[in-house]
Write an enzyme that holds these catalytic residues in place. Structure first.
Site, PDB file in Angstrom:
ATOM      1  N   MET A  95     -21.995-169.780 -85.918  1.00 31.37           N
ATOM      2  CA  MET A  95     -21.145-169.609 -87.096  1.00 31.37           C
ATOM      3  C   MET A  95     -21.396-168.310 -87.869  1.00 31.37           C
ATOM      4  SD  MET A  95     -19.209-172.110 -86.757  1.00 31.37           S
ATOM      5  CE  MET A  95     -18.317-172.333 -88.291  1.00 31.37           C
ATOM      6  N   LYS A  96     -22.179-167.418 -87.291  1.00 33.71           N
ATOM      7  CA  LYS A  96     -22.388-166.126 -87.947  1.00 33.71           C
ATOM      8  C   LYS A  96     -21.618-165.056 -87.196  1.00 33.71           C
ATOM      9  CE  LYS A  96     -25.207-166.923 -91.331  1.00 33.71           C
ATOM     10  NZ  LYS A  96     -24.803-166.630 -92.725  1.00 33.71           N
ATOM     11  N   ILE A  97     -21.118-164.094 -87.958  1.00 32.40           N
ATOM     12  CA  ILE A  97     -20.427-162.976 -87.312  1.00 32.40           C
ATOM     13  C   ILE A  97     -21.449-161.882 -87.031  1.00 32.40           C
ATOM     14  CG2 ILE A  97     -18.680-161.182 -87.664  1.00 32.40           C
ATOM     15  CD1 ILE A  97     -16.994-163.271 -89.059  1.00 32.40           C
ATOM     16  N   LEU A  98     -21.496-161.436 -85.799  1.00 28.03           N
ATOM     17  CA  LEU A  98     -22.454-160.388 -85.422  1.00 28.03           C
ATOM     18  C   LEU A  98     -21.924-159.029 -85.869  1.00 28.03           C
ATOM     19  CD1 LEU A  98     -23.104-161.764 -81.838  1.00 28.03           C
ATOM     20  CD2 LEU A  98     -24.711-161.877 -83.754  1.00 28.03           C
ATOM     21  N   ASN A 112     -18.090-165.645 -75.867  1.00 31.31           N
ATOM     22  CA  ASN A 112     -17.948-166.741 -76.825  1.00 31.31           C
ATOM     23  C   ASN A 112     -16.945-167.755 -76.278  1.00 31.31           C
ATOM     24  OD1 ASN A 112     -18.072-168.156 -79.356  1.00 31.31           O
ATOM     25  ND2 ASN A 112     -16.122-167.227 -79.927  1.00 31.31           N
ATOM     26  N   HIS A 114     -14.078-170.483 -77.562  1.00 30.36           N
ATOM     27  CA  HIS A 114     -13.269-170.779 -78.747  1.00 30.36           C
ATOM     28  C   HIS A 114     -12.295-171.913 -78.414  1.00 30.36           C
ATOM     29  CE1 HIS A 114     -11.385-169.941 -82.581  1.00 30.36           C
ATOM     30  NE2 HIS A 114     -10.218-170.095 -81.970  1.00 30.36           N
TER      31      HIS A 114
HETATM   32  C1  GRF Z   1     -16.879-175.747 -79.732  1.00 29.71           C
HETATM   33  O1  GRF Z   1     -15.648-176.377 -79.950  1.00 29.71           O
HETATM   34  C2  GRF Z   1     -16.669-174.273 -79.494  1.00 29.71           C
HETATM   35  O2  GRF Z   1     -15.476-173.981 -78.854  1.00 29.71           O
HETATM   36  C3  GRF Z   1     -16.651-173.725 -80.897  1.00 29.71           C
HETATM   37  O3  GRF Z   1     -17.608-174.477 -81.593  1.00 29.71           O
HETATM   38  C4  GRF Z   1     -17.751-175.756 -80.972  1.00 29.71           C
HETATM   39  C5  GRF Z   1     -19.204-175.936 -80.664  1.00 29.71           C
HETATM   40  O4  GRF Z   1     -19.463-177.227 -80.197  1.00 29.71           O
HETATM   41  N1  GRF Z   1     -16.894-172.309 -80.925  1.00 29.71           N
HETATM   42  P1  GRF Z   1     -20.923-177.618 -79.661  1.00 29.71           P
HETATM   43  O5  GRF Z   1     -21.896-177.239 -80.769  1.00 29.71           O
HETATM   44  O6  GRF Z   1     -21.160-176.833 -78.417  1.00 29.71           O
HETATM   45  O7  GRF Z   1     -20.866-179.095 -79.441  1.00 29.71           O
END
Ligand code: GRF
Length: 194
Positions: A95-98, A112, A114
């Site tokens: 959740m951090k932007i690099l 990544n 998504h």
């Molecule tokens: C996933 O849905 C991923 O696509 C997104 O964050 C979620 C992470 O899930 N970036 P987890 O922590 O791997 O269960």
């Protein structure tokens, strides 16, 4: 093309902030004989990330980064990555932007996952927005990380049909299942080009 000499597997790091289901899935993959990679390091910005339990369970080196000062934090990460000879970074719910500087240092070696069909629905709350907009399809994407959020070159994608009965949770679960199939395949593809 990456050549595996004997037992030499490519060392990767997985960055997490939360549950870590993708992390555990990748760990399981990495233990397979045929796997080209091994997870040498888990990085989290969140000391209470649930996924950190997998570091303990599978005896993987972990580092928790305190993001008070971004420059210092990223320097700590880079030091650790170098020490562990990491060749590829896989973000999995990080959740951090690099920073641009960090991305430059690991250019083309950060990917990544998504939970949408990029370029649609970049950013947060994808499932909610997809349902609100009455889309017929969503899905997941593995992409390279560049300066712009969720905008790097796409490596692999998987489409998922949205059902009329879908809630955010139901859709999230179905897409997560596909994420677990997609991420290892995408890594394999990336490693052959590294
Ligand atoms: C996933 O849905 C991923 O696509 C997104 O964050 C979620 C992470 O899930 N970036 P987890 O922590 O791997 O269960």
């Amino acid at each position: 093309m990456v050549k595996l000499i004997g037992d030499k597997k490519i060392k990767i790091a997985v960055f997490i902030s939360g549950k870590g289901s993708n992390l555990e899935n990748l760990l399981r993959h990495s233990f397979k004989k045929k796997s080209q990679f091994k997870i040498k390091l888990i990085i989290s910005n969140n000391p209470s990330a649930e996924g950190l339990k997998f570091a303990k369970k599978y005896k993987i080196n972990k580092k928790i980064i305190n993001y008070n000062k971004i420059k210092e934090s990223e320097k700590n990460i880079l030091d650790k990555l170098n020490k562990c000879q990491i060749k590829l970074i896989c973000l999995a719910g990080y959740m951090k932007i690099l920073s641009d500087n960090f991305i430059k240092k690991f250019n083309g070696k950060i990917i990544n996952i998504h939970p949408s069909l990029l370029p649609k629905y970049k950013g947060l709350n994808t499932h909610q927005r997809v349902i609100e907009n009455r889309e017929n399809f969503s899905g997941c994407t593995v992409h390279y990380v560049n300066k712009k959020l969720d905008s790097g070159k796409i490596i692999l994608q998987k489409k998922v049909k949205i059902l009329t009965t879908d809630t955010i949770d139901k859709l999230k679960k179905r897409i997560l299942k596909q994420e677990h199939l997609l991420y290892p395949k995408a890594i394999k593809k990336v490693l052959t080009n590294l």
